[in-house]
Design a protein around this motif. Sequence first.
Motif, mmCIF file in Angstrom:
data_model
loop_
_atom_site.group_PDB
_atom_site.id
_atom_site.type_symbol
_atom_site.label_atom_id
_atom_site.label_comp_id
_atom_site.label_asym_id
_atom_site.label_seq_id
_atom_site.Cartn_x
_atom_site.Cartn_y
_atom_site.Cartn_z
ATOM 1 N N VAL A 1 -21.728 -26.307 26.804
ATOM 2 C CA VAL A 1 -20.331 -27.352 26.103
ATOM 3 C C VAL A 1 -19.332 -27.207 24.603
ATOM 4 N N LEU A 2 -20.934 -27.107 24.183
ATOM 5 C CA LEU A 2 -21.020 -27.143 22.318
ATOM 6 C C LEU A 2 -20.616 -25.253 21.999
ATOM 7 N N ALA A 3 -21.736 -24.371 22.923
ATOM 8 C CA ALA A 3 -21.034 -23.110 23.094
ATOM 9 C C ALA A 3 -19.565 -22.657 23.696
ATOM 10 N N ILE A 4 -18.950 -23.257 24.120
ATOM 11 C CA ILE A 4 -17.959 -23.526 25.023
ATOM 12 C C ILE A 4 -16.546 -24.095 23.392
ATOM 13 N N LEU A 5 -16.964 -24.980 22.981
ATOM 14 C CA LEU A 5 -15.553 -25.804 22.320
ATOM 15 C C LEU A 5 -16.232 -24.476 20.975
ATOM 16 N N LEU A 6 -17.082 -23.971 20.376
ATOM 17 C CA LEU A 6 -16.841 -22.733 19.773
ATOM 18 C C LEU A 6 -15.899 -21.832 19.902
ATOM 19 N N TRP A 7 -15.942 -21.395 20.775
ATOM 20 C CA TRP A 7 -15.803 -20.804 21.638
ATOM 21 C C TRP A 7 -14.089 -20.643 21.430
ATOM 22 N N ALA A 8 -13.170 -21.710 21.675
ATOM 23 C CA ALA A 8 -12.607 -22.359 22.237
ATOM 24 C C ALA A 8 -11.823 -22.425 20.271
ATOM 25 N N LEU A 9 -12.683 -23.639 19.100
ATOM 26 C CA LEU A 9 -12.386 -22.744 18.235
ATOM 27 C C LEU A 9 -11.806 -22.165 17.348
ATOM 28 N N LEU A 10 -12.355 -20.513 17.458
ATOM 29 C CA LEU A 10 -12.577 -19.417 17.349
ATOM 30 C C LEU A 10 -11.199 -18.972 17.821
ATOM 31 N N SER A 11 -10.968 -18.831 19.456
ATOM 32 C CA SER A 11 -10.086 -18.177 20.122
ATOM 33 C C SER A 11 -8.269 -19.191 20.313
ATOM 34 N N ARG A 12 -8.926 -20.383 19.324
ATOM 35 C CA ARG A 12 -7.809 -20.973 18.886
ATOM 36 C C ARG A 12 -6.081 -21.031 19.724
ATOM 37 N N LYS A 13 -5.587 -19.707 18.835
ATOM 38 C CA LYS A 13 -4.659 -19.093 19.126
ATOM 39 C C LYS A 13 -3.797 -18.391 20.585
ATOM 40 N N SER A 14 -4.893 -18.867 21.091
ATOM 41 C CA SER A 14 -4.874 -18.567 22.535
ATOM 42 C C SER A 14 -4.563 -18.898 23.691
ATOM 43 N N TYR A 15 -3.624 -18.739 24.511
ATOM 44 C CA TYR A 15 -2.824 -19.260 25.552
ATOM 45 C C TYR A 15 -3.767 -19.839 26.649
ATOM 46 N N VAL A 16 -5.481 -19.663 26.610
ATOM 47 C CA VAL A 16 -6.235 -20.389 27.320
ATOM 48 C C VAL A 16 -6.528 -21.778 26.689
ATOM 49 N N PHE A 17 -6.487 -21.303 25.645
ATOM 50 C CA PHE A 17 -6.887 -22.912 24.966
ATOM 51 C C PHE A 17 -5.486 -23.857 23.967
ATOM 52 N N ALA A 18 -4.414 -23.202 23.828
ATOM 53 C CA ALA A 18 -3.538 -23.799 23.239
ATOM 54 C C ALA A 18 -2.841 -24.487 23.713
ATOM 55 N N VAL A 19 -2.422 -25.970 23.561
ATOM 56 C CA VAL A 19 -2.009 -26.777 24.324
ATOM 57 C C VAL A 19 -0.954 -27.003 23.304
ATOM 58 N N ASN A 20 0.758 -27.069 23.911
ATOM 59 C CA ASN A 20 2.216 -27.532 23.214
ATOM 60 C C ASN A 20 2.133 -29.111 24.173
ATOM 61 N N PRO A 21 1.880 -30.294 23.619
ATOM 62 C CA PRO A 21 2.104 -31.115 24.233
ATOM 63 C C PRO A 21 3.317 -31.304 25.166
ATOM 64 N N ALA A 22 4.844 -30.417 24.507
ATOM 65 C CA ALA A 22 6.479 -30.956 25.325
ATOM 66 C C ALA A 22 6.396 -29.843 26.615
ATOM 67 N N SER A 23 5.864 -28.637 27.181
ATOM 68 C CA SER A 23 5.039 -28.091 28.119
ATOM 69 C C SER A 23 4.133 -27.257 28.146
ATOM 70 N N ALA A 24 3.897 -27.117 29.374
ATOM 71 C CA ALA A 24 2.838 -26.091 29.662
ATOM 72 C C ALA A 24 3.093 -24.846 29.616
ATOM 73 N N ALA A 25 3.886 -24.397 29.303
ATOM 74 C CA ALA A 25 4.884 -22.569 30.092
ATOM 75 C C ALA A 25 4.671 -22.097 28.352
ATOM 76 N N PRO A 26 4.011 -20.922 28.327
ATOM 77 C CA PRO A 26 4.057 -20.159 27.131
ATOM 78 C C PRO A 26 5.584 -20.110 26.350
ATOM 79 N N THR A 27 5.281 -20.260 25.017
ATOM 80 C CA THR A 27 6.779 -20.352 23.953
ATOM 81 C C THR A 27 6.928 -19.219 23.771
ATOM 82 N N PRO A 28 7.917 -19.175 23.707
ATOM 83 C CA PRO A 28 8.633 -17.285 23.425
ATOM 84 C C PRO A 28 7.635 -16.136 22.716
#
Length: 444
Positions: free
Chosen positions: A393-420
């Motif tokens: 899980v720590l390895a997954i966390l490192l992957w998430a931090l390195l790819s934090r701009k990807s839609y896979v890890f990005a969380v928009n509290p207002a909506s789950a839909a991808p932003t424009p």
Amino acid sequence: MKYVDSGNGKMPLISLLAILSISLTINMPGLAVSPMLGKLRDLFHSSEMEAQLVTSLPNLCMIPVVLLAGKLSTASRQTAVLTTGLVIFLLAGIGCFFASSMTALIVLGCFVGVGCGLVVPVAAGYISEWFMGKSRQADLGLKSTTSNAMVIIANIYVGWIAAHNWHAAFVVYLTPLIPLILLPYMTQRYVKKNRIVMSDVMEEKETVAATPANAPYHFHGKESLKLLAGLICLYMFLTYATTSISYYAPFAMEHFGMNTTEVGVVTAMYYLMCAVCGAFVSPLKHFFKKGTMFICLGLCAAGLLTIGFTHNFWIYTLASLVTGFGYGIIQPIIYNKTTYVAPTRQLGTQYFGYVLSSNYVAIMMVPFVDGLARKIFHAQSATFEFIFSGAVVLAILLWALLSRKSYVFAVNPASAAPTPAEIAAAEAEEAREVASSPSASPAK
């Protein structure tokens, strides 16, 4: 008749309850009886690996069936696929009452897995098909709550009853009776006849008002497949790591002198927190904001490592709650992202089949990967698997931090839909790839 909001109109409450009842079955194969794995091993004088096959092989059987069901479950076939799966599950579950050997339990468990595999994509596909927007996120959270709540009840019951009559533990495999009874209320005919849909004019006006100009609703092309692969990997490795609680708590706790009732409590606490978080995923996203994914992964790692380095029932219970809290928020977020990664709503069920199959790949591979890791590291500790899972899980966390701009890890509290912006960036990247490919170069 009572109705609930569907995001684009109203849905009969009885239909929503019927759809959610399918999720009572989807975590049952193997996991429901995991608290008595140690007892089954002793009863049939089998190895730890043989006992774990009762859990892992049903999930192995589910993988190809889930993928097949995702493709078969078109609107006209959904009811037939669902009914077939529930009946197979139920008949195999009844057979477990009469099993008298580990081999018989494993074989019947595989049939349970086949039946459940037909059911799994439909459980999520119905929600993706009939609900939209915030209602979809809320109902996918309730789906997660329902499936995990059933495992809580099953684990507590199995942990208690196994000390008296291990055959009686398989009562939990009779859960398909509930969705079978409610089946008439979730058919295409019933829902289309009784739901209330906004008029085309109003729906079009609201869509135009809420959607930025020219913003697609879903990802398309290579970006869709790339994000699908990312969600599959995230779900698979995180599920693999956290499932250690179901797989190894019975053996570790028995090693330290704890009984099956205590094992049932520890495993149930994990699923309890998963269930609670599923019901409140939207407010929890607002609380943690954009750091939701990273905080939850950190909590999962902390919980697993705590179990790995301690030998106390109460600490195990608290660590199990913490791990379930993190996983319980991430799971419905992954479900909802899948609906937007799919190029169209019609492909939603098929994409759910791909993502959900990774769940069963993860459960199946737990004993094999952990067994290999134990050999590689020459580990002797009874809690090694929890330490190794925490490291994963720590390895997954490192992957998430390195790819934090990807839609896979990005969380928009207002909506789950991808932003424009996310859609535009994906399209621009795909256009650059097409332009730079050899086939796009003009002929000389």
